[in-house]
Motif scaffolding. Structure first.
Motif, PDB file in Angstrom:
ATOM      1  N   ASP A   7       0.828  -1.210   0.000  1.00 20.47           N
ATOM      2  CA  ASP A   7       0.000   0.000   0.000  1.00 20.47           C
ATOM      3  C   ASP A   7       0.867   1.267   0.000  1.00 20.47           C
ATOM      4  N   ILE A   8       2.008   1.193   0.677  1.00 25.70           N
ATOM      5  CA  ILE A   8       2.855   2.367   0.911  1.00 25.70           C
ATOM      6  C   ILE A   8       4.263   2.093   0.408  1.00 25.70           C
ATOM      7  N   SER A   9       4.823   3.063  -0.295  1.00 29.47           N
ATOM      8  CA  SER A   9       6.232   2.999  -0.703  1.00 29.47           C
ATOM      9  C   SER A   9       6.971   4.168  -0.060  1.00 29.47           C
ATOM     10  N   VAL A  10       7.946   3.864   0.772  1.00 30.42           N
ATOM     11  CA  VAL A  10       8.761   4.892   1.406  1.00 30.42           C
ATOM     12  C   VAL A  10      10.009   5.089   0.546  1.00 30.42           C
ATOM     13  N   VAL A  11      10.155   6.281  -0.018  1.00 35.09           N
ATOM     14  CA  VAL A  11      11.238   6.561  -0.961  1.00 35.09           C
ATOM     15  C   VAL A  11      12.265   7.473  -0.294  1.00 35.09           C
ATOM     16  N   VAL A  12      13.521   7.036  -0.333  1.00 33.06           N
ATOM     17  CA  VAL A  12      14.592   7.771   0.344  1.00 33.06           C
ATOM     18  C   VAL A  12      15.769   7.976  -0.608  1.00 33.06           C
ATOM     19  N   PRO A  13      16.045   9.229  -1.016  1.00 33.34           N
ATOM     20  CA  PRO A  13      17.229   9.501  -1.831  1.00 33.34           C
ATOM     21  C   PRO A  13      18.465   9.622  -0.944  1.00 33.34           C
ATOM     22  N   VAL A  14      19.576   9.031  -1.366  1.00 36.03           N
ATOM     23  CA  VAL A  14      20.800   9.110  -0.570  1.00 36.03           C
ATOM     24  C   VAL A  14      22.007   9.376  -1.460  1.00 36.03           C
ATOM     25  N   PHE A  15      22.934  10.148  -0.915  1.00 38.44           N
ATOM     26  CA  PHE A  15      24.202  10.416  -1.579  1.00 38.44           C
ATOM     27  C   PHE A  15      25.272  10.571  -0.504  1.00 38.44           C
ATOM     28  N   ASP A  16      26.216   9.645  -0.472  1.00 34.85           N
ATOM     29  CA  ASP A  16      27.283   9.641   0.527  1.00 34.85           C
ATOM     30  C   ASP A  16      26.719   9.670   1.943  1.00 34.85           C
ATOM     31  N   GLU A  17      25.847   8.721   2.257  1.00 35.27           N
ATOM     32  CA  GLU A  17      25.210   8.650   3.572  1.00 35.27           C
ATOM     33  C   GLU A  17      25.406   7.273   4.208  1.00 35.27           C
ATOM     34  N   GLU A  18      26.617   6.701   4.096  1.00 36.40           N
ATOM     35  CA  GLU A  18      26.843   5.375   4.665  1.00 36.40           C
ATOM     36  C   GLU A  18      26.660   5.362   6.182  1.00 36.40           C
ATOM     37  N   GLY A  19      26.880   6.504   6.831  1.00 30.94           N
ATOM     38  CA  GLY A  19      26.706   6.555   8.280  1.00 30.94           C
ATOM     39  C   GLY A  19      25.258   6.626   8.704  1.00 30.94           C
ATOM     40  N   ALA A  20      24.411   7.292   7.902  1.00 35.82           N
ATOM     41  CA  ALA A  20      23.014   7.506   8.288  1.00 35.82           C
ATOM     42  C   ALA A  20      22.059   6.482   7.697  1.00 35.82           C
ATOM     43  N   ASN A  72      25.551  10.681 -11.055  1.00 31.98           N
ATOM     44  CA  ASN A  72      24.954  11.543 -10.044  1.00 31.98           C
ATOM     45  C   ASN A  72      24.033  12.556 -10.716  1.00 31.98           C
ATOM     46  N   SER A  73      22.781  12.644 -10.249  1.00 34.24           N
ATOM     47  CA  SER A  73      21.812  13.510 -10.930  1.00 34.24           C
ATOM     48  C   SER A  73      20.945  14.312  -9.975  1.00 34.24           C
ATOM     49  N   GLY A  74      21.220  14.281  -8.683  1.00 35.46           N
ATOM     50  CA  GLY A  74      20.534  15.163  -7.759  1.00 35.46           C
ATOM     51  C   GLY A  74      19.361  14.536  -7.018  1.00 35.46           C
ATOM     52  N   GLN A  75      18.905  15.256  -5.993  1.00 36.63           N
ATOM     53  CA  GLN A  75      17.864  14.744  -5.096  1.00 36.63           C
ATOM     54  C   GLN A  75      16.524  14.568  -5.789  1.00 36.63           C
ATOM     55  N   SER A  76      16.121  15.550  -6.599  1.00 39.27           N
ATOM     56  CA  SER A  76      14.814  15.446  -7.251  1.00 39.27           C
ATOM     57  C   SER A  76      14.753  14.248  -8.189  1.00 39.27           C
ATOM     58  N   ARG A  77      15.811  14.046  -8.976  1.00 43.65           N
ATOM     59  CA  ARG A  77      15.828  12.916  -9.892  1.00 43.65           C
ATOM     60  C   ARG A  77      15.821  11.603  -9.127  1.00 43.65           C
ATOM     61  N   SER A  78      16.516  11.556  -7.991  1.00 44.04           N
ATOM     62  CA  SER A  78      16.528  10.344  -7.174  1.00 44.04           C
ATOM     63  C   SER A  78      15.135  10.041  -6.638  1.00 44.04           C
ATOM     64  N   ILE A  79      14.436  11.078  -6.183  1.00 39.14           N
ATOM     65  CA  ILE A  79      13.070  10.889  -5.697  1.00 39.14           C
ATOM     66  C   ILE A  79      12.176  10.372  -6.820  1.00 39.14           C
ATOM     67  N   ARG A  80      12.302  10.966  -7.982  1.00 42.77           N
ATOM     68  CA  ARG A  80      11.477  10.535  -9.119  1.00 42.77           C
ATOM     69  C   ARG A  80      11.799   9.097  -9.524  1.00 42.77           C
ATOM     70  N   THR A  81      13.073   8.736  -9.512  1.00 39.48           N
ATOM     71  CA  THR A  81      13.455   7.357  -9.811  1.00 39.48           C
ATOM     72  C   THR A  81      12.761   6.398  -8.853  1.00 39.48           C
ATOM     73  N   GLY A  82      12.769   6.736  -7.573  1.00 43.93           N
ATOM     74  CA  GLY A  82      12.125   5.884  -6.574  1.00 43.93           C
ATOM     75  C   GLY A  82      10.633   5.791  -6.759  1.00 43.93           C
ATOM     76  N   ILE A  83       9.994   6.910  -7.105  1.00 44.78           N
ATOM     77  CA  ILE A  83       8.542   6.923  -7.289  1.00 44.78           C
ATOM     78  C   ILE A  83       8.151   6.126  -8.532  1.00 44.78           C
TER      79      ILE A  83
END
Length: 242
Positions: A7-20, A72-83
């Motif tokens: 029912d729900i898709s949680v989409v998370v964009p990440v770039f160099d976030e191995e710690g988080a 690398n293409s940025g946060q918005s593109r990453s969000i769209r890829t996930g959606i």
């Protein structure tokens, strides 16, 4: 998981976030436990071990999916890829740095599902922001200017935590930084948007990928573009099949 439509898709964009990223994935899984959900992390060609850290979690978090960009293409593109890859009808987005609290995600989903049919987005508004004074002042100024010009009713459109209908998002014109203008663009399509207070946390690892000057420069051109889109919107009213 591949044969089950959540029912729900949680989409998370990440770039160099191995710690988080690993702890964030675990927190999301805990927050949405008992619901039908998937977690879609989109790695925007990280230079560190983000991908490996997330892949190591897949055996313990069966809802986890990991997508990666080859450039690398940025946060918005990453969000769209996930959606685009998401299987759920409801999308929840969070920033990948861990400052958004996943525990607030379900309340946004519940508010969205309880609303009228034309409610398609419930956004978070950060309270007690855990950022530097300079960043908070720049954000307050930017939000005030944007809200005044776009009339989008959003006090904090920079909050990455949002719940919205996937179908509604896919109707929007795509451009870089679109994630900061979702309320205005949803309203342009005749939809309703609402907001709820959410928690905000200190960044524990990594560094911010943005500067105040960089945000300001991008925002100026983006604002003009969204204002133009608003000026060219013509709504048809109800659509009836004859």
């Amino acid at each position: 998981m591949a044969d089950i439509k959540p029912d729900i898709s949680v989409v998370v964009p990440v770039f160099d976030e191995e710690g988080a990223a690993p702890e964030l994935a675990r927190e999301i899984a805990q927050a949405f436990a008992g619901r039908s959900f998937e977690i879609v992390f989109v790695d925007d060609r990280s230079r560190d071990a983000t991908r490996a850290a997330l892949m190591a979690l897949k055996p313990s978090i069966p809802q986890l999916r990991v997508l990666t960009h080859t450039a690398n293409s940025g946060q918005s593109r990453s969000i769209r890829t996930g959606i685009l890859a998401a299987r759920g009808d409801v999308i929840v987005t969070l920033d990948g740095d861990g400052q958004n609290d996943p525990a607030d995600g379900p309340q946004l989903v519940d508010a969205l599902m309880a609303g009228p049919d034309d409610l398609v987005l419930v956004g978070g508004e950060r309270v007690k922001r855990r950022d530097s004074r300079a960043k908070k002042l720049a954000s307050k100024f930017g939000n005030g200017v944007r809200k005044s010009l776009l009339k989008d009713t959003a006090n904090d459109t920079g909050c990455g935590l949002k719940a919205f209908r996937r179908e509604a998002f896919l109707r929007l014109p795509y451009f870089d930084h679109i994630h900061r203008y979702l309320p205005a663009l949803m309203m342009r399509e005749g939809y309703r948007v609402e907001f709820r207070p959410v928690n905000h946390r200190h960044r524990q690892t990594g560094v911010s990928k943005y500067t105040n000057l960089g945000r300001l420069w991008a925002s100026l051109s983006d604002l003009l573009g969204v204002m133009w889109l608003q000026s060219r919107a013509r709504l048809p009213g109800a659509v009836e099949e004859l």
